[in-house]
Write an enzyme that holds these catalytic residues in place. Structure first.
Site, short mmCIF file in Angstrom:
data_model
loop_
_atom_site.label_atom_id
_atom_site.label_comp_id
_atom_site.label_asym_id
_atom_site.label_seq_id
_atom_site.Cartn_x
_atom_site.Cartn_y
_atom_site.Cartn_z
CD GLU A 1 -28.08 -98.57 -22.83
OE1 GLU A 1 -26.82 -99.22 -22.88
OE2 GLU A 1 -28.80 -99.30 -21.67
CG ASP B 1 -16.49 -85.12 8.84
OD1 ASP B 1 -17.03 -86.38 10.36
OD2 ASP B 1 -17.60 -84.64 8.08
#
Ligand code: ADE
Length: 427
Positions: free
Chosen positions: A123, A176
């Site tokens: 969790e 890029d």
């Protein structure tokens, strides 16, 4: 950011050390680690647990799944570096979305200190650990993974690309996606015909200028269609087909009473706006006034810095002043630009007046990317551009605003810098 020779130091704190180690060894990351420019250690949280069961997690108070306990996590973190020597990040779907500038900041943190990445599981982790220790919570997308290991590896991978020598061809890294705020263009390799689908003509001819413009146009097209939100932050000068110009108008402008008038040149505008233009890559800065003695004054200021004593005293100023051009009229300046660019100028009138309508700057930015016309930013002196200039411009841009009600009195020098930064600044 350019590629760096510095050493990046990173520690991953995880309950799955083998999974992280396997990945680090197998990928391109292994090259960075072998080069010594990237140092990654993996710390097993269980080594810091107490008791025979090596417990590191427990049930969530109030119900729910398992949560990593704060004690073993904090001990693991402390084993890595002292409080002042570490920057702690925690991957979680609740974090801020990770982006390239953040990666660059975290890279710098990994050089200056040690970057500790704490991987949550189940969790999540006890919130008190987060509050006491974590500097940055980041998410790699709006979906939920079973743990923070993959986001940690994604971050290390993105950081490693900034280290010189990790990715084979450095130019490729700089071209890029996100390096200039645009998405990357598409890439192709052999065969030139694949099952009837061929490589775009422009890439096959060996004409470098044509290849470059094809790639830029594709990058723009993709960014506009897939990620229009990125355009607001991108520096678009390299993508304009015809470049940009700045015009400072001293006639026809408004005086305080809203009457058509001619203003006097301000020496500081000549200096400061030329420097802003040089900084952002503007092709020419036109100072427009019908008054010949005023034009002479501008030329005198400019020549002091271009050929006079100032040229030797401050060569940087010479470069900026070289952009200054005087012109008696707006039409004359636009004609000069049209002649030089072989395309009609797209004129962007600026105004400080609210309520006059006007296009938002981000929309104007996008339009500039879609056209093959020179961008001409027109700024008014006095109390602003006369209606006859506004009505004849391609677009009137809504004012630069500080959001403080009616007070909107930036100097024209400041307004030019703000506008140039919105369009051409790199973030
Ligand atoms: N941990 C689980 N899911 C995650 C996500 N989407 N981003 C970052 N950390 C996570």
């Amino acid at each position: 950011m350019g590629l760096s020779e510095d050493v990046a130091r990173i520690s991953v704190i995880t309950a799955l050390p083998e999974a992280v180690r396997d990945f680090l060894g197998a990928s391109v990351l292994g090259r960075g680690i072998a080069s010594g420019k990237l140092e990654v250690s993996v710390v097993d949280i269980r080594d810091f647990s107490r008791g025979a069961y090596r417990q590191i997690d427990d049930y969530s108070f109030g119900g729910g799944g398992m949560v990593l306990m704060p004690g073993p996590l904090e001990s693991a973190l402390e084993s890595v570096a002292g409080r002042d020597e570490r920057c702690v990040v925690y991957p979680t779907p609740q974090g801020v979305p990770l982006h390239q500038e953040m990666v660059e900041d975290l890279y710098r943190a990994s050089v200056a200190k040690r970057l500790a990445i704490v991987c949550g599981h189940y969790e999540g982790v006890d919130e008190r650990f987060v509050e006491r220790n974590v500097d940055v919570e980041f998410s790699i997308g709006d979906f939920v993974l079973t743990g923070g290991e993959l986001p940690a590896i994604a971050l290390i991978d993105a950081i490693s690309r900034l280290v010189k020598g990790v990715v084979g061809k450095e130019r490729a890294v700089e071209e890029d996606s996100f390096f200039s705020g645009m998405l990357d263009c598409p890439h192709y390799t052999r065969p030139s015909d694949f099952k009837g689908s061929s490589v775009p003509e422009a890439l096959l001819g060996g004409d470098h200028a044509a290849i470059e413009s094809f790639r830029k146009e594709e990058a723009v097209r993709r960014t506009i269609s897939r990620r229009p939100d990125m355009i607001a932050r991108a520096g678009i000068m390299p993508y304009l087909r015809k470049g940009a110009y700045v015009l400072l108008l001293h006639h026809p402008v408004l005086d305080k009473n809203g009457m058509k008038s001619t203003t006097a040149i301000t020496g500081m505008d000549v200096h400061d706006i030329s420097r802003a233009c040089r900084t952002y890559g503007v092709k020419k800065y036109f100072v427009v006034t019908p008054l010949a003695p005023q034009r002479e004054m501008v030329k005198k200021i400019a020549s002091h810095w271009i050929t006079g004593y100032g040229a030797a005293f401050n060569p940087d100023r010479k470069e900026a002043m070289g952009l200054v051009k005087t012109c008696p009229s707006l039409e004359g300046a636009l004609g000069w630009i049209e002649e030089r660019e072989k395309a009609s100028p797209f004129t962007i009138a600026t105004t400080a007046r609210h309520g006059a309508g006007g296009a938002h700057w981000s929309g104007v930015k996008r339009r500039l990317l879609e056209m093959s016309r020179p961008a001409v930013f027109i700024f008014g002196t006095g109390s602003g551009l006369h209606e006859e200039v506004l009505s004849r411009s391609s677009v009137v841009m809504s004012p630069v605003s500080g959001g403080k009600g009616d007070y909107n009195h930036l100097s024209v020098r400041s307004a030019v810098s703000v506008v140039l930064d919105r369009f051409f600044g790199f973030r």
